[in-house]
Design a protein around this motif. Sequence first.
Motif, PDB file in Angstrom:
ATOM      1  N   VAL A   1      -3.691  30.533  -0.350  1.00  0.00           N
ATOM      2  CA  VAL A   1      -2.253  30.656  -0.617  1.00  0.00           C
ATOM      3  C   VAL A   1      -1.971  31.296  -1.978  1.00  0.00           C
ATOM      4  O   VAL A   1      -0.824  31.646  -2.270  1.00  0.00           O
ATOM      5  N   TYR A   2      -3.032  31.441  -2.792  1.00  0.00           N
ATOM      6  CA  TYR A   2      -2.825  32.109  -4.087  1.00  0.00           C
ATOM      7  C   TYR A   2      -4.164  32.600  -4.619  1.00  0.00           C
ATOM      8  O   TYR A   2      -5.175  31.900  -4.534  1.00  0.00           O
ATOM      9  N   ARG A   3      -4.151  33.812  -5.191  1.00  0.00           N
ATOM     10  CA  ARG A   3      -5.329  34.371  -5.853  1.00  0.00           C
ATOM     11  C   ARG A   3      -5.023  34.652  -7.320  1.00  0.00           C
ATOM     12  O   ARG A   3      -4.088  35.377  -7.641  1.00  0.00           O
ATOM     13  N   PHE A   4      -5.824  34.036  -8.196  1.00  0.00           N
ATOM     14  CA  PHE A   4      -5.700  34.291  -9.625  1.00  0.00           C
ATOM     15  C   PHE A   4      -6.363  35.618  -9.992  1.00  0.00           C
ATOM     16  O   PHE A   4      -5.902  36.342 -10.856  1.00  0.00           O
ATOM     17  N   ASP A   5      -7.501  35.893  -9.341  1.00  0.00           N
ATOM     18  CA  ASP A   5      -8.280  37.110  -9.581  1.00  0.00           C
ATOM     19  C   ASP A   5      -9.306  37.220  -8.464  1.00  0.00           C
ATOM     20  O   ASP A   5      -9.148  36.581  -7.419  1.00  0.00           O
ATOM     21  N   ASP A   6     -10.369  37.994  -8.669  1.00  0.00           N
ATOM     22  CA  ASP A   6     -11.320  38.223  -7.580  1.00  0.00           C
ATOM     23  C   ASP A   6     -12.268  37.049  -7.332  1.00  0.00           C
ATOM     24  O   ASP A   6     -13.003  37.042  -6.348  1.00  0.00           O
ATOM     25  N   HIS A   7     -12.271  36.030  -8.217  1.00  0.00           N
ATOM     26  CA  HIS A   7     -13.202  34.907  -8.009  1.00  0.00           C
ATOM     27  C   HIS A   7     -12.532  33.536  -8.071  1.00  0.00           C
ATOM     28  O   HIS A   7     -13.204  32.521  -7.929  1.00  0.00           O
ATOM     29  N   ARG A   8     -11.225  33.494  -8.274  1.00  0.00           N
ATOM     30  CA  ARG A   8     -10.524  32.205  -8.335  1.00  0.00           C
ATOM     31  C   ARG A   8      -9.329  32.219  -7.377  1.00  0.00           C
ATOM     32  O   ARG A   8      -8.546  33.165  -7.371  1.00  0.00           O
ATOM     33  N   TYR A   9      -9.194  31.151  -6.598  1.00  0.00           N
ATOM     34  CA  TYR A   9      -8.102  31.106  -5.629  1.00  0.00           C
ATOM     35  C   TYR A   9      -7.765  29.665  -5.244  1.00  0.00           C
ATOM     36  O   TYR A   9      -8.539  28.726  -5.515  1.00  0.00           O
ATOM     37  N   LEU A  10      -6.600  29.493  -4.622  1.00  0.00           N
ATOM     38  CA  LEU A  10      -6.153  28.208  -4.108  1.00  0.00           C
ATOM     39  C   LEU A  10      -6.130  28.253  -2.590  1.00  0.00           C
ATOM     40  O   LEU A  10      -5.671  29.237  -1.994  1.00  0.00           O
ATOM     41  N   GLU A  11      -6.615  27.191  -1.959  1.00  0.00           N
ATOM     42  CA  GLU A  11      -6.587  27.064  -0.504  1.00  0.00           C
ATOM     43  C   GLU A  11      -5.768  25.838  -0.114  1.00  0.00           C
ATOM     44  O   GLU A  11      -5.898  24.777  -0.730  1.00  0.00           O
ATOM     45  N   LEU A  12      -4.959  26.001   0.915  1.00  0.00           N
ATOM     46  CA  LEU A  12      -4.179  24.891   1.454  1.00  0.00           C
ATOM     47  C   LEU A  12      -4.744  24.524   2.822  1.00  0.00           C
ATOM     48  O   LEU A  12      -4.881  25.382   3.696  1.00  0.00           O
ATOM     49  N   LYS A  13      -5.069  23.248   2.999  1.00  0.00           N
ATOM     50  CA  LYS A  13      -5.566  22.763   4.291  1.00  0.00           C
ATOM     51  C   LYS A  13      -4.518  21.842   4.888  1.00  0.00           C
ATOM     52  O   LYS A  13      -4.279  20.742   4.383  1.00  0.00           O
ATOM     53  N   GLY A  14      -3.853  22.331   5.944  1.00  0.00           N
ATOM     54  CA  GLY A  14      -2.808  21.524   6.565  1.00  0.00           C
ATOM     55  C   GLY A  14      -1.924  22.357   7.470  1.00  0.00           C
ATOM     56  O   GLY A  14      -2.000  23.583   7.496  1.00  0.00           O
ATOM     57  N   TRP A  15      -1.075  21.663   8.210  1.00  0.00           N
ATOM     58  CA  TRP A  15      -0.153  22.317   9.131  1.00  0.00           C
ATOM     59  C   TRP A  15       1.168  22.621   8.427  1.00  0.00           C
ATOM     60  O   TRP A  15       1.581  21.908   7.518  1.00  0.00           O
ATOM     61  N   ASP A  16       1.861  23.661   8.893  1.00  0.00           N
ATOM     62  CA  ASP A  16       3.223  23.998   8.430  1.00  0.00           C
ATOM     63  C   ASP A  16       3.307  24.146   6.917  1.00  0.00           C
ATOM     64  O   ASP A  16       4.290  23.754   6.288  1.00  0.00           O
ATOM     65  N   CYS A  17       2.267  24.751   6.339  1.00  0.00           N
ATOM     66  CA  CYS A  17       2.252  25.029   4.890  1.00  0.00           C
ATOM     67  C   CYS A  17       2.393  23.770   4.037  1.00  0.00           C
ATOM     68  O   CYS A  17       2.999  23.784   2.961  1.00  0.00           O
ATOM     69  N   GLU A  18       1.831  22.677   4.517  1.00  0.00           N
ATOM     70  CA  GLU A  18       1.820  21.437   3.738  1.00  0.00           C
ATOM     71  C   GLU A  18       0.491  20.731   3.968  1.00  0.00           C
ATOM     72  O   GLU A  18       0.011  20.656   5.092  1.00  0.00           O
ATOM     73  N   GLY A  19      -0.135  20.249   2.886  1.00  0.00           N
ATOM     74  CA  GLY A  19      -1.413  19.563   3.060  1.00  0.00           C
ATOM     75  C   GLY A  19      -2.162  19.406   1.755  1.00  0.00           C
ATOM     76  O   GLY A  19      -1.566  19.301   0.675  1.00  0.00           O
ATOM     77  N   ALA A  20      -3.483  19.397   1.855  1.00  0.00           N
ATOM     78  CA  ALA A  20      -4.345  19.252   0.679  1.00  0.00           C
ATOM     79  C   ALA A  20      -4.546  20.618   0.023  1.00  0.00           C
ATOM     80  O   ALA A  20      -4.728  21.625   0.710  1.00  0.00           O
ATOM     81  N   LEU A  21      -4.544  20.629  -1.303  1.00  0.00           N
ATOM     82  CA  LEU A  21      -4.698  21.881  -2.044  1.00  0.00           C
ATOM     83  C   LEU A  21      -6.022  21.862  -2.799  1.00  0.00           C
ATOM     84  O   LEU A  21      -6.306  20.927  -3.554  1.00  0.00           O
ATOM     85  N   TRP A  22      -6.818  22.908  -2.573  1.00  0.00           N
ATOM     86  CA  TRP A  22      -8.137  23.021  -3.197  1.00  0.00           C
ATOM     87  C   TRP A  22      -8.193  24.239  -4.104  1.00  0.00           C
ATOM     88  O   TRP A  22      -7.632  25.295  -3.788  1.00  0.00           O
ATOM     89  N   TYR A  23      -8.905  24.071  -5.213  1.00  0.00           N
ATOM     90  CA  TYR A  23      -9.122  25.165  -6.164  1.00  0.00           C
ATOM     91  C   TYR A  23     -10.586  25.584  -6.106  1.00  0.00           C
ATOM     92  O   TYR A  23     -11.486  24.737  -6.082  1.00  0.00           O
ATOM     93  N   THR A  24     -10.825  26.899  -6.107  1.00  0.00           N
ATOM     94  CA  THR A  24     -12.191  27.422  -6.082  1.00  0.00           C
ATOM     95  C   THR A  24     -12.370  28.488  -7.153  1.00  0.00           C
ATOM     96  O   THR A  24     -11.515  29.362  -7.323  1.00  0.00           O
ATOM     97  N   ASP A  25     -13.484  28.368  -7.875  1.00  0.00           N
ATOM     98  CA  ASP A  25     -13.913  29.401  -8.824  1.00  0.00           C
ATOM     99  C   ASP A  25     -15.360  29.727  -8.448  1.00  0.00           C
ATOM    100  O   ASP A  25     -16.271  28.944  -8.719  1.00  0.00           O
ATOM    101  N   THR A  26     -15.567  30.855  -7.798  1.00  0.00           N
ATOM    102  CA  THR A  26     -16.904  31.184  -7.299  1.00  0.00           C
ATOM    103  C   THR A  26     -17.873  31.521  -8.428  1.00  0.00           C
ATOM    104  O   THR A  26     -19.075  31.300  -8.299  1.00  0.00           O
ATOM    105  N   GLN A  27     -17.378  32.029  -9.550  1.00  0.00           N
ATOM    106  CA  GLN A  27     -18.266  32.350 -10.669  1.00  0.00           C
ATOM    107  C   GLN A  27     -18.822  31.102 -11.336  1.00  0.00           C
ATOM    108  O   GLN A  27     -19.992  31.036 -11.700  1.00  0.00           O
ATOM    109  N   ARG A  28     -17.974  30.092 -11.489  1.00  0.00           N
ATOM    110  CA  ARG A  28     -18.408  28.857 -12.153  1.00  0.00           C
ATOM    111  C   ARG A  28     -18.914  27.808 -11.171  1.00  0.00           C
ATOM    112  O   ARG A  28     -19.350  26.728 -11.575  1.00  0.00           O
TER     113      ARG A  28
END
Length: 217
Positions: free
Chosen positions: A15-42
């Motif tokens: 649902v959001y990209r900070f740059d090429d290695h950091r992003y936010l993912e939403l897991k849930g229905w109707d755009c509501e649910g758990a929000l996860w942050y990922t940094d692939t470099q770190r």
Amino acid sequence: MASGCQAKEPPTQVVYRFDDHRYLELKGWDCEGALWYTDTQRGIHSEAVSQFYRIFTKKYVHPSERYIAIPTWHSPGSIVSKDYGKTWHPSSFSPGENEPNGDNAPPYDDILSFTVVNDQGFLQTKHRLYMSSRPFDDPRLLPGGKGIHYELPDGVQGDIKAGTGGWAWGMVYMTKQGLKDTVQSLQTNWGDQPDKVPEVKGYTGWDHMQCDMDAGR
């Protein structure tokens, strides 16, 4: 007989990209649910919000890496990490009159943008600019520091002792109007605050969150 009806896993979408290695993912229905942050470099993959997160619909620009602030839809508060996204904590608004009507926080409809740059957050509204402190704690208030003696314009005097300085850096948002004549105005991490959102150059991330309401259907 085994039933062929199994509950579908809720969809996961970026649902959001900070740059090429950091992003936010939403897991849930109707755009509501758990929000996860990922940094692939770190190698960081952390849960910022466990459930009921709804995406922020206003302008959102976030080049900062160490200090991460994720705004929420249902209130103007944010979820904050000060360690590159490893751990998360809710931020708050300072008590006092930050708004023209005397409220301490703005209504969601008044928010124009949220920008996080140089480890500091800036929430621009129709009437005010809210900001977090600069990204350090006043050394006088750290354990072993000399503390701060103060006298406010109304004649009140006192001492802030080391180790009892109150708000940690980056966890509270306030306006210049709310900061005036307060104890916080004496602390170095609240000094020299800007009057406008700092300019962001060369940002390659998204400037709004995005979400597909029909994902997984």
